[in-house]
Design an enzyme around this catalytic site. Structure first.
Site, mmCIF file in Angstrom:
data_model
loop_
_atom_site.group_PDB
_atom_site.id
_atom_site.type_symbol
_atom_site.label_atom_id
_atom_site.label_comp_id
_atom_site.label_asym_id
_atom_site.label_seq_id
_atom_site.Cartn_x
_atom_site.Cartn_y
_atom_site.Cartn_z
ATOM 1 N N ARG A 1 0.834 -1.209 0.000
ATOM 2 C CA ARG A 1 0.000 0.000 0.000
ATOM 3 C C ARG A 1 0.870 1.261 0.000
ATOM 4 N NH1 ARG A 1 -4.580 0.802 4.546
ATOM 5 N NH2 ARG A 1 -2.750 1.167 5.836
ATOM 6 N N LYS B 1 -2.607 7.037 1.247
ATOM 7 C CA LYS B 1 -2.329 7.304 2.665
ATOM 8 C C LYS B 1 -1.221 8.358 2.708
ATOM 9 C CE LYS B 1 -2.042 4.727 6.983
ATOM 10 N NZ LYS B 1 -3.101 5.400 7.718
ATOM 11 N N GLU C 1 -16.077 6.980 6.368
ATOM 12 C CA GLU C 1 -15.266 6.319 7.398
ATOM 13 C C GLU C 1 -15.087 7.282 8.556
ATOM 14 O OE1 GLU C 1 -11.274 5.486 5.960
ATOM 15 O OE2 GLU C 1 -11.186 7.386 4.859
HETATM 16 N N1 PXG Z 1 -9.150 5.138 7.482
HETATM 17 C C1 PXG Z 1 -8.224 6.078 7.672
HETATM 18 C C2 PXG Z 1 -8.489 7.462 7.240
HETATM 19 C C3 PXG Z 1 -7.004 5.738 8.281
HETATM 20 O O1 PXG Z 1 -6.071 6.658 8.463
HETATM 21 C C4 PXG Z 1 -7.797 3.465 8.492
HETATM 22 C C5 PXG Z 1 -8.961 3.865 7.870
HETATM 23 C C6 PXG Z 1 -7.618 2.036 8.853
HETATM 24 O O2 PXG Z 1 -6.679 1.424 7.982
HETATM 25 P P1 PXG Z 1 -5.773 0.196 8.433
HETATM 26 O O3 PXG Z 1 -4.998 -0.117 7.243
HETATM 27 O O4 PXG Z 1 -4.915 0.660 9.582
HETATM 28 O O5 PXG Z 1 -6.699 -0.882 8.837
HETATM 29 C C7 PXG Z 1 -6.789 4.402 8.697
HETATM 30 C C8 PXG Z 1 -5.523 4.006 9.344
HETATM 31 C C9 PXG Z 1 -2.747 6.996 13.839
HETATM 32 C C10 PXG Z 1 -3.028 5.833 12.990
HETATM 33 O O6 PXG Z 1 -1.599 7.126 14.253
HETATM 34 C C11 PXG Z 1 -3.885 5.945 11.914
HETATM 35 C C12 PXG Z 1 -4.119 4.852 11.132
HETATM 36 C C13 PXG Z 1 -3.539 3.659 11.407
HETATM 37 C C14 PXG Z 1 -2.687 3.554 12.483
HETATM 38 C C15 PXG Z 1 -2.426 4.657 13.287
HETATM 39 O O7 PXG Z 1 -3.667 7.769 14.096
HETATM 40 N N2 PXG Z 1 -4.962 5.033 10.109
#
Ligand code: PXG
Length: 293
Positions: free
Chosen positions: A50, A149, A182
């Protein structure tokens, strides 16, 4: 703590980047958040893939191979003697001048921070979370695709601020057309039951403007394995209010039950049975399905 920065492990105090780095000046860069569980890195390949996809879309060439980056993640955990950890992998456009032009940035900045995971309070998982919908809409994919991301998280931060101002921890963000997308750092799911049929597990499709979360993909696969009818469908707030269960997914938070949205109780107002089953299945997976380091 040792931090990987541009080819070397340096002390935390030496892990600094230039004020001319376009990651800082413009949010021009990409990142990943990865978890390790008891010495196993969860879904590492998926996170690296990703990261490369996000970078490819913003035309940022990561100056190392996927294998080398995988090694950086493993080494970060080893040198810091971490077992249960959170790893933040970041690639920025690098140092440039005060203009937007990415061509002025010769070398991307690559760093990796591995730290102990800050677990969310237990009561969040036991009692469930209360959410509100906020006015800040999720980025329109045609403007800035949430599937990237990127380091530009202001859209999410603005939504988070709205939630915090209203006394809540998390926000539901809607699309430009009013569909559920989301939360600020988690994907959202609902469980519903159709008369005479089994349970349905539904999450918004990525085209409406959501990150293709790795936990999202994992939970969808777990859902199929447990014979849920798994779908990606457009969802309205009405669908959420009237669901049997709602939960959020993310790397850091894993699976978080949601018990109230905009003052409406969800289901029984307690974390639901299907959510609990998925949480258990997810925990089990993290114990076996990972890459050693
Ligand atoms: N939506 C958004 C906007 C994110 O930033 C997810 C969904 C979930 O994705 P994953 O791949 O983790 O299942 C994310 C993930 C943080 C932090 O430090 C943010 C994320 C992941 C880990 C830590 O706030 N975002």
């Amino acid at each position: 703590m040792k931090v990987y920065l541009n080819g070397k492990f340096v002390d935390r105090s030496k892990a600094v980047v230039s004020v001319f780095d376009h990651g800082l000046l413009y949010g021009d860069g990409v990142f990943e958040g990865i978890r390790s569980y008891d010495g196993l890195i969860f879904k590492l390949k998926e996170h690296i893939d990703r990261l490369f996809e996000s970078a490819h879309t913003i035309m940022l060439k990561i100056p190392m191979s996927k294998a080398a980056l995988i090694d950086v993640v493993k080494q970060s955990l080893r040198v810091n003697r971490l077992h249960d950890a959170y790893i933040r992998l970041v690639v920025t456009r690098g140092e440039g001048d005060l203009g937007l032009d990415p061509r002025k940035c010769a070398d991307p900045t690559v760093f990796a921070i591995a730290d102990r995971i800050e677990l969310y309070p237990k009561r969040l998982y036991e009692q469930g979370l209360e959410l509100i919908t906020v006015a800040t809409q999720r980025n329109v994919p045609e403007a800035l695709n949430p599937q990237i991301k990127s380091l530009n998280y202001l859209n999410n931060i603005l939504a988070k601020i709205e939630a915090i101002n209203a006394g809540f921890e998390e926000a539901i963000m809607l699309s430009h057309s009013g569909y559920v997308t989301e939360c600020t750092g988690e994907n959202i799911f609902l469980i519903s039951s159709a008369a005479g049929k089994g349970k349905r597990l539904v999450t918004p499709p990525t085209y409406i403007g959501v990150l293709r979360g790795i936990t999202r993909q994992t939970v969808m696969a777990l859902g199929r394995r447990t014979r849920l009818d798994v779908r990606e469908d457009l969802l309205t707030r009405h669908d959420l209010f009237n669901a049997d269960e709602v939960f959020l997914t993310g790397t850091a938070a894993e699976i978080v039950p949601v018990v109230k949205i905009d003052g409406r109780m969800i289901g029984s107002g307690k974390p639901g049975a299907v959510t609990k089953k998925l949480q258990q299945a997810f925990r089990q997976l993290t114990k076996t399905d990972g890459i050693k380091y």
